[in-house]
Design a protein around this motif. Sequence first.
Motif, PDB file in Angstrom:
ATOM      1  N   ALA A 127      32.396 104.821  14.590  1.00 32.66           N
ATOM      2  CA  ALA A 127      33.474 104.151  13.859  1.00 32.66           C
ATOM      3  C   ALA A 127      34.451 103.493  14.831  1.00 32.66           C
ATOM      4  N   LEU A 128      34.840 104.201  15.887  1.00 30.28           N
ATOM      5  CA  LEU A 128      35.771 103.629  16.859  1.00 30.28           C
ATOM      6  C   LEU A 128      35.159 102.436  17.586  1.00 30.28           C
ATOM      7  N   MET A 129      33.866 102.521  17.889  1.00 35.36           N
ATOM      8  CA  MET A 129      33.190 101.405  18.534  1.00 35.36           C
ATOM      9  C   MET A 129      33.202 100.182  17.605  1.00 35.36           C
ATOM     10  N   THR A 130      32.928 100.410  16.328  1.00 34.71           N
ATOM     11  CA  THR A 130      32.943  99.316  15.355  1.00 34.71           C
ATOM     12  C   THR A 130      34.349  98.744  15.201  1.00 34.71           C
ATOM     13  N   LEU A 131      35.351  99.612  15.115  1.00 36.22           N
ATOM     14  CA  LEU A 131      36.732  99.145  14.988  1.00 36.22           C
ATOM     15  C   LEU A 131      37.138  98.312  16.197  1.00 36.22           C
ATOM     16  N   ARG A 132      36.820  98.802  17.390  1.00 35.63           N
ATOM     17  CA  ARG A 132      37.170  98.041  18.607  1.00 35.63           C
ATOM     18  C   ARG A 132      36.504  96.669  18.593  1.00 35.63           C
ATOM     19  N   HIS A 133      35.241  96.656  18.242  1.00 35.90           N
ATOM     20  CA  HIS A 133      34.491  95.395  18.198  1.00 35.90           C
ATOM     21  C   HIS A 133      35.103  94.435  17.180  1.00 35.90           C
ATOM     22  N   ASP A 134      35.373  94.946  15.971  1.00 37.09           N
ATOM     23  CA  ASP A 134      35.932  94.092  14.913  1.00 37.09           C
ATOM     24  C   ASP A 134      37.324  93.593  15.271  1.00 37.09           C
ATOM     25  N   LEU A 135      38.138  94.444  15.887  1.00 35.95           N
ATOM     26  CA  LEU A 135      39.496  94.027  16.233  1.00 35.95           C
ATOM     27  C   LEU A 135      39.507  93.064  17.419  1.00 35.95           C
ATOM     28  N   ARG A 136      38.521  93.170  18.306  1.00 40.30           N
ATOM     29  CA  ARG A 136      38.423  92.208  19.417  1.00 40.30           C
ATOM     30  C   ARG A 136      38.051  90.821  18.902  1.00 40.30           C
ATOM     31  N   ARG A 137      37.257  90.771  17.817  1.00 37.33           N
ATOM     32  CA  ARG A 137      36.819  89.497  17.254  1.00 37.33           C
ATOM     33  C   ARG A 137      37.867  88.885  16.335  1.00 37.33           C
ATOM     34  N   SER A 138      38.866  89.648  15.945  1.00 39.98           N
ATOM     35  CA  SER A 138      39.820  89.175  14.936  1.00 39.98           C
ATOM     36  C   SER A 138      40.641  88.011  15.468  1.00 39.98           C
ATOM     37  N   ALA A 188      35.470  97.876   6.551  1.00 44.53           N
ATOM     38  CA  ALA A 188      34.106  97.532   6.929  1.00 44.53           C
ATOM     39  C   ALA A 188      33.286  98.748   7.367  1.00 44.53           C
ATOM     40  N   LEU A 189      33.957  99.853   7.663  1.00 38.84           N
ATOM     41  CA  LEU A 189      33.239 101.062   8.084  1.00 38.84           C
ATOM     42  C   LEU A 189      32.501 101.697   6.909  1.00 38.84           C
ATOM     43  N   ALA A 190      31.445 102.420   7.228  1.00 37.27           N
ATOM     44  CA  ALA A 190      30.736 103.199   6.215  1.00 37.27           C
ATOM     45  C   ALA A 190      31.688 104.289   5.695  1.00 37.27           C
ATOM     46  N   PRO A 191      31.539 104.716   4.444  1.00 38.92           N
ATOM     47  CA  PRO A 191      32.474 105.684   3.857  1.00 38.92           C
ATOM     48  C   PRO A 191      32.675 106.967   4.678  1.00 38.92           C
ATOM     49  N   GLU A 195      34.394 120.736   8.568  1.00 41.78           N
ATOM     50  CA  GLU A 195      34.457 121.657   7.431  1.00 41.78           C
ATOM     51  C   GLU A 195      34.759 120.919   6.131  1.00 41.78           C
ATOM     52  N   ILE A 196      35.698 119.993   6.179  1.00 46.06           N
ATOM     53  CA  ILE A 196      36.064 119.230   4.984  1.00 46.06           C
ATOM     54  C   ILE A 196      34.904 118.361   4.500  1.00 46.06           C
ATOM     55  N   LEU A 197      34.222 117.711   5.436  1.00 40.74           N
ATOM     56  CA  LEU A 197      33.144 116.799   5.064  1.00 40.74           C
ATOM     57  C   LEU A 197      31.799 117.505   4.902  1.00 40.74           C
ATOM     58  N   GLY A 198      31.762 118.800   5.195  1.00 37.62           N
ATOM     59  CA  GLY A 198      30.540 119.572   4.979  1.00 37.62           C
ATOM     60  C   GLY A 198      29.397 119.190   5.906  1.00 37.62           C
ATOM     61  N   CYS A 199      29.719 119.020   7.182  1.00 32.40           N
ATOM     62  CA  CYS A 199      28.679 118.680   8.152  1.00 32.40           C
ATOM     63  C   CYS A 199      28.999 119.373   9.474  1.00 32.40           C
ATOM     64  N   SER A 200      28.187 119.134  10.481  1.00 31.65           N
ATOM     65  CA  SER A 200      28.394 119.793  11.774  1.00 31.65           C
ATOM     66  C   SER A 200      29.437 119.040  12.604  1.00 31.65           C
ATOM     67  N   PRO A 201      30.065 119.739  13.546  1.00 29.36           N
ATOM     68  CA  PRO A 201      31.000 119.054  14.447  1.00 29.36           C
ATOM     69  C   PRO A 201      30.339 117.917  15.227  1.00 29.36           C
ATOM     70  N   GLY A 202      29.076 118.081  15.586  1.00 26.62           N
ATOM     71  CA  GLY A 202      28.363 117.010  16.287  1.00 26.62           C
ATOM     72  C   GLY A 202      28.266 115.746  15.453  1.00 26.62           C
ATOM     73  N   THR A 203      28.053 115.917  14.152  1.00 27.50           N
ATOM     74  CA  THR A 203      27.990 114.762  13.255  1.00 27.50           C
ATOM     75  C   THR A 203      29.337 114.055  13.221  1.00 27.50           C
ATOM     76  N   SER A 209      35.948 110.115   8.418  1.00 28.19           N
ATOM     77  CA  SER A 209      36.095 110.795   9.709  1.00 28.19           C
ATOM     78  C   SER A 209      37.303 110.267  10.482  1.00 28.19           C
ATOM     79  N   VAL A 210      37.448 108.949  10.518  1.00 29.11           N
ATOM     80  CA  VAL A 210      38.566 108.339  11.246  1.00 29.11           C
ATOM     81  C   VAL A 210      39.901 108.721  10.601  1.00 29.11           C
ATOM     82  N   VAL A 211      39.973 108.643   9.283  1.00 29.64           N
ATOM     83  CA  VAL A 211      41.222 108.978   8.587  1.00 29.64           C
ATOM     84  C   VAL A 211      41.591 110.437   8.822  1.00 29.64           C
ATOM     85  N   LEU A 212      40.625 111.335   8.683  1.00 31.63           N
ATOM     86  CA  LEU A 212      40.918 112.759   8.889  1.00 31.63           C
ATOM     87  C   LEU A 212      41.286 113.062  10.341  1.00 31.63           C
ATOM     88  N   ARG A 213      40.557 112.480  11.279  1.00 35.13           N
ATOM     89  CA  ARG A 213      40.809 112.785  12.689  1.00 35.13           C
ATOM     90  C   ARG A 213      42.117 112.179  13.198  1.00 35.13           C
TER      91      ARG A 213
END
Length: 166
Positions: free
Chosen positions: A148-159, A108-111, A132-140, A116-120
């Motif tokens: 993503a973690l907020m969405t995962l927590r929310h979705d798993l709490r509702r499961s 359900a997460l955006a690509p 570096e891999i995703l070609g963006c800033s560390p802040g991004t 980001s979650v898989v790499l981290r």
Amino acid sequence: MTSDERYTEYVTGRLEWLHKIAFLLCQDWAHAEDLVQITITRLYVHWRRASKVDNLDGYTRTILMRVFLAEQRTGWRKWVTARRPPPDTPTAPVDPDMGLDLRAALLALAPRQRASVVLRFYCDLSVEQTAEILGCSPGTIKSQTARALMTLRHDLRRSPLKERLA
């Protein structure tokens, strides 16, 4: 040992690892196979350069992430579909229900959030390496991962699994 033999040895040793990462990104074993196939083909094309880098796993993982994200932008999956889906044969997690809930929440997460979650957390990379891999800033990466973690927590709490665990 020839260059082709070194390539074959490397890819043979890393196929399972690549398949796991690709599956976490797309949640479909057939699609994961396609992503890995494109990745190892591109790796072969650039093998002369790739074989000289310090972190060959990182180089290969970067190719895989870029293939996945490029595909998400082009919508390739929307117009190339199989008539009958192939059987899904993942390895069984310790708790099959939790694995299904987590897979659904990941899907359900955006690509870019999923990447980001898989790499981290699956590949255990730092914020800087992921950026570096995703070609963006560390802040991004930090904000994408936090969302993503907020969405995962929310979705798993509702499961439905939460109700069974309570």
